[in-house]
Design a protein around this motif. Structure first.
Motif, mmCIF file in Angstrom:
data_model
loop_
_atom_site.group_PDB
_atom_site.id
_atom_site.type_symbol
_atom_site.label_atom_id
_atom_site.label_comp_id
_atom_site.label_asym_id
_atom_site.label_seq_id
_atom_site.Cartn_x
_atom_site.Cartn_y
_atom_site.Cartn_z
ATOM 1 N N PRO A 27 4.105 -11.634 -16.127
ATOM 2 C CA PRO A 27 2.952 -10.800 -16.485
ATOM 3 C C PRO A 27 1.923 -11.607 -17.281
ATOM 4 C CG PRO A 27 5.044 -9.743 -17.076
ATOM 5 C CD PRO A 27 5.365 -11.158 -16.725
ATOM 6 N N PRO A 28 0.680 -11.150 -17.316
ATOM 7 C CA PRO A 28 -0.342 -11.834 -18.126
ATOM 8 C C PRO A 28 0.084 -11.906 -19.590
ATOM 9 C CG PRO A 28 -1.344 -10.202 -16.684
ATOM 10 C CD PRO A 28 0.137 -9.992 -16.591
ATOM 11 N N ALA A 29 -0.295 -12.982 -20.240
ATOM 12 C CA ALA A 29 0.010 -13.130 -21.666
ATOM 13 C C ALA A 29 -0.659 -12.027 -22.466
ATOM 14 C CB ALA A 29 -0.460 -14.498 -22.156
ATOM 15 N N GLU A 30 -0.004 -11.639 -23.537
ATOM 16 C CA GLU A 30 -0.607 -10.664 -24.438
ATOM 17 C C GLU A 30 -1.568 -11.389 -25.396
ATOM 18 O OE1 GLU A 30 2.436 -8.293 -26.244
ATOM 19 O OE2 GLU A 30 3.592 -8.167 -24.379
ATOM 20 N N ARG A 31 -2.342 -10.616 -26.137
ATOM 21 C CA ARG A 31 -3.313 -11.207 -27.063
ATOM 22 C C ARG A 31 -3.080 -10.661 -28.469
ATOM 23 N NH1 ARG A 31 -6.555 -15.496 -24.982
ATOM 24 N NH2 ARG A 31 -6.622 -15.188 -22.715
ATOM 25 N N SER A 32 -3.120 -11.574 -29.413
ATOM 26 C CA SER A 32 -2.991 -11.156 -30.811
ATOM 27 C C SER A 32 -4.325 -10.602 -31.289
ATOM 28 C CB SER A 32 -2.571 -12.342 -31.678
ATOM 29 O OG SER A 32 -3.585 -13.332 -31.653
ATOM 30 N N ALA A 33 -4.351 -10.098 -32.516
ATOM 31 C CA ALA A 33 -5.578 -9.503 -33.076
ATOM 32 C C ALA A 33 -6.716 -10.511 -33.134
ATOM 33 C CB ALA A 33 -5.290 -8.934 -34.462
ATOM 34 N N ASN A 34 -6.365 -11.785 -33.323
ATOM 35 C CA ASN A 34 -7.411 -12.800 -33.402
ATOM 36 C C ASN A 34 -7.697 -13.476 -32.058
ATOM 37 O OD1 ASN A 34 -5.120 -14.293 -33.120
ATOM 38 N ND2 ASN A 34 -5.152 -15.181 -35.189
ATOM 39 N N GLY A 35 -7.132 -12.914 -30.985
ATOM 40 C CA GLY A 35 -7.459 -13.386 -29.644
ATOM 41 C C GLY A 35 -6.557 -14.467 -29.086
ATOM 42 N N TYR A 36 -5.562 -14.931 -29.837
ATOM 43 C CA TYR A 36 -4.655 -15.957 -29.338
ATOM 44 C C TYR A 36 -3.676 -15.362 -28.320
ATOM 45 C CZ TYR A 36 -6.238 -19.150 -33.005
ATOM 46 O OH TYR A 36 -6.996 -19.966 -33.810
ATOM 47 N N ARG A 37 -3.355 -16.155 -27.312
ATOM 48 C CA ARG A 37 -2.377 -15.729 -26.313
ATOM 49 C C ARG A 37 -0.984 -15.878 -26.901
ATOM 50 N NH1 ARG A 37 -2.051 -19.239 -22.448
ATOM 51 N NH2 ARG A 37 -1.799 -18.013 -20.575
ATOM 52 N N PHE A 38 -0.109 -14.910 -26.588
ATOM 53 C CA PHE A 38 1.288 -15.048 -26.991
ATOM 54 C C PHE A 38 2.167 -14.351 -25.969
ATOM 55 C CE2 PHE A 38 0.267 -10.935 -28.768
ATOM 56 C CZ PHE A 38 1.440 -10.210 -28.720
ATOM 57 N N TYR A 39 3.430 -14.761 -25.963
ATOM 58 C CA TYR A 39 4.389 -14.262 -24.978
ATOM 59 C C TYR A 39 5.506 -13.511 -25.689
ATOM 60 C CZ TYR A 39 1.985 -17.349 -21.726
ATOM 61 O OH TYR A 39 1.031 -17.959 -20.959
ATOM 62 N N SER A 40 5.951 -12.442 -25.055
ATOM 63 C CA SER A 40 6.952 -11.550 -25.642
ATOM 64 C C SER A 40 8.348 -11.861 -25.108
ATOM 65 C CB SER A 40 6.594 -10.105 -25.298
ATOM 66 O OG SER A 40 6.681 -9.919 -23.888
ATOM 67 N N ASP A 41 9.320 -11.057 -25.540
ATOM 68 C CA ASP A 41 10.683 -11.181 -25.015
ATOM 69 C C ASP A 41 10.720 -10.896 -23.517
ATOM 70 O OD1 ASP A 41 11.628 -11.811 -27.502
ATOM 71 O OD2 ASP A 41 12.346 -9.794 -27.979
ATOM 72 N N LEU A 42 9.841 -10.026 -23.045
ATOM 73 C CA LEU A 42 9.780 -9.752 -21.608
ATOM 74 C C LEU A 42 9.418 -11.017 -20.840
ATOM 75 C CD1 LEU A 42 9.808 -7.810 -19.189
ATOM 76 C CD2 LEU A 42 7.407 -7.287 -19.681
ATOM 77 N N HIS A 43 8.440 -11.762 -21.336
ATOM 78 C CA HIS A 43 8.068 -13.022 -20.685
ATOM 79 C C HIS A 43 9.244 -13.996 -20.684
ATOM 80 C CE1 HIS A 43 3.974 -11.516 -21.773
ATOM 81 N NE2 HIS A 43 3.696 -11.983 -20.565
ATOM 82 N N ALA A 44 9.955 -14.058 -21.793
ATOM 83 C CA ALA A 44 11.113 -14.955 -21.879
ATOM 84 C C ALA A 44 12.176 -14.571 -20.847
ATOM 85 C CB ALA A 44 11.704 -14.914 -23.287
ATOM 86 N N THR A 45 12.351 -13.279 -20.635
ATOM 87 C CA THR A 45 13.337 -12.824 -19.651
ATOM 88 C C THR A 45 12.887 -13.156 -18.241
ATOM 89 O OG1 THR A 45 13.896 -11.012 -21.164
ATOM 90 C CG2 THR A 45 14.736 -10.854 -18.935
ATOM 91 N N TYR A 46 11.594 -13.041 -17.989
ATOM 92 C CA TYR A 46 11.047 -13.466 -16.694
ATOM 93 C C TYR A 46 11.316 -14.955 -16.465
ATOM 94 C CZ TYR A 46 8.317 -9.546 -14.747
ATOM 95 O OH TYR A 46 7.926 -8.372 -14.143
ATOM 96 N N LEU A 47 11.062 -15.769 -17.454
ATOM 97 C CA LEU A 47 11.247 -17.215 -17.315
ATOM 98 C C LEU A 47 12.714 -17.569 -17.087
ATOM 99 C CD1 LEU A 47 8.781 -18.463 -20.064
ATOM 100 C CD2 LEU A 47 8.501 -18.700 -17.589
ATOM 101 N N ALA A 48 13.610 -16.897 -17.810
ATOM 102 C CA ALA A 48 15.043 -17.132 -17.607
ATOM 103 C C ALA A 48 15.445 -16.743 -16.183
ATOM 104 C CB ALA A 48 15.851 -16.336 -18.625
ATOM 105 N N CYS A 49 14.847 -15.694 -15.684
ATOM 106 C CA CYS A 49 15.124 -15.243 -14.316
ATOM 107 C C CYS A 49 14.644 -16.276 -13.300
ATOM 108 C CB CYS A 49 14.452 -13.895 -14.082
ATOM 109 S SG CYS A 49 14.822 -13.160 -12.480
ATOM 110 N N ILE A 50 13.440 -16.794 -13.495
ATOM 111 C CA ILE A 50 12.903 -17.812 -12.587
ATOM 112 C C ILE A 50 13.826 -19.027 -12.541
ATOM 113 C CG2 ILE A 50 11.021 -19.472 -12.256
ATOM 114 C CD1 ILE A 50 9.132 -17.332 -13.438
ATOM 115 N N GLN A 51 14.250 -19.484 -13.718
ATOM 116 C CA GLN A 51 15.069 -20.691 -13.773
ATOM 117 C C GLN A 51 16.469 -20.480 -13.192
ATOM 118 O OE1 GLN A 51 14.877 -22.309 -17.793
ATOM 119 N NE2 GLN A 51 12.935 -23.298 -17.310
ATOM 120 N N ALA A 52 16.907 -19.240 -13.098
ATOM 121 C CA ALA A 52 18.210 -18.952 -12.474
ATOM 122 C C ALA A 52 18.071 -18.685 -10.980
ATOM 123 C CB ALA A 52 18.862 -17.757 -13.165
#
Length: 233
Positions: A27-52
């Motif tokens: 999914p698209p990266a989320e944005r913090s209050a100051n506009g920085y991109r960040f990734y959640s636990d959901l993104h981490a689970t997606y990445l673990a899935c891709i690598q498996a």
């Protein structure tokens, strides 16, 4: 988690992370209050899935599955995976039949083939391998056909067919250094050397066992991702 830290966690480049996002694998990266991109636990689970999933099913299937998840088509994703599981099972059955045929020929001198020589058309009919594939394998050096002494047409014996059946088992495998080595070994094996062909077949059986382990691990990661999508924290 910031992009650089997330990439380091999964031992990938930040550019790979961006490519996954751009291509809809995560999914698209989320944005913090100051506009920085960040990734959640959901993104981490997606990445673990891709690598498996990627080593077990290939990147094309992995992409298809994750695109289905992004569109909330979970059952489409599951059926895409199940299709590849069935293919692996069919390859295993095909290999076991080949091993049995080689064993009968080596131990009891019972050939699975009624003739000693076959045309390319007959080989294609017996093995269900397209003639274009047989010609490609010959051009690539995996199989070296004999030539009929009278008309100089390609001709094949039972050993050629057994080598082709081994190559057929590997056709659906995910590309890797291991599969390349197996194909090179098949190419190097003499078609009259039943012991070498049998040894290769047994090694490929071990490889298929590892593949089903890999598939099950990939599926476990996929299931974890699906559960998180269904019940987000």
């Amino acid at each position: 988690m910031r992009p650089k830290k997330m990439a380091a966690t999964f031992m990938i480049c930040p550019s790979t992370l961006r490519n996954y996002e751009a291509n809809g694998l995560i999914p698209p990266a989320e944005r913090s209050a100051n506009g920085y991109r960040f990734y959640s636990d959901l993104h981490a689970t997606y990445l673990a899935c891709i690598q498996a999933l990627a080593p077990a099913f290939g990147m094309e299937v992995t992409t298809e599955v994750l695109h289905y998840l992004q569109r909330d088509k979970i059952h489409n994703a599951l059926w895409a995976i199940r299709e590849k599981e069935v293919v692996l099972y069919d390859d295993k059955e095909r290999l076991e039949k080949l091993i049995e045929d080689i064993r009968l020929q080596a131990n009891e001198n019972i050939s699975p083939y009624a003739k000693e020589r076959f045309t390319i058309n007959e080989v294609s009919e017996l093995t269900k391998i397209p003639k274009s594939t047989i010609r490609y394998w010959e051009k690539a050096g995996y199989v070296a056909a004999d030539r009929d002494p009278e008309n100089h047409y390609r001709c094949y014996d039972g050993g050629h067919l057994q080598k082709m059946r081994l190559l057929q088992v590997l056709q659906n495998s995910v590309y890797s250094e291991e599969t390349v080595k197996y194909k090179q070994s098949i190419a190097a094996a003499e078609h009259v050397d039943l012991q070498s062909i049998m040894k290769l077949a047994e090694n490929i059986r071990t490889y298929l066992d590892k593949r089903i382990d890999s598939q099950m691990f990939g599926i476990s990661r996929l299931y974890k991702l699906i559960q998180l999508i269904k019940s987000p924290i």
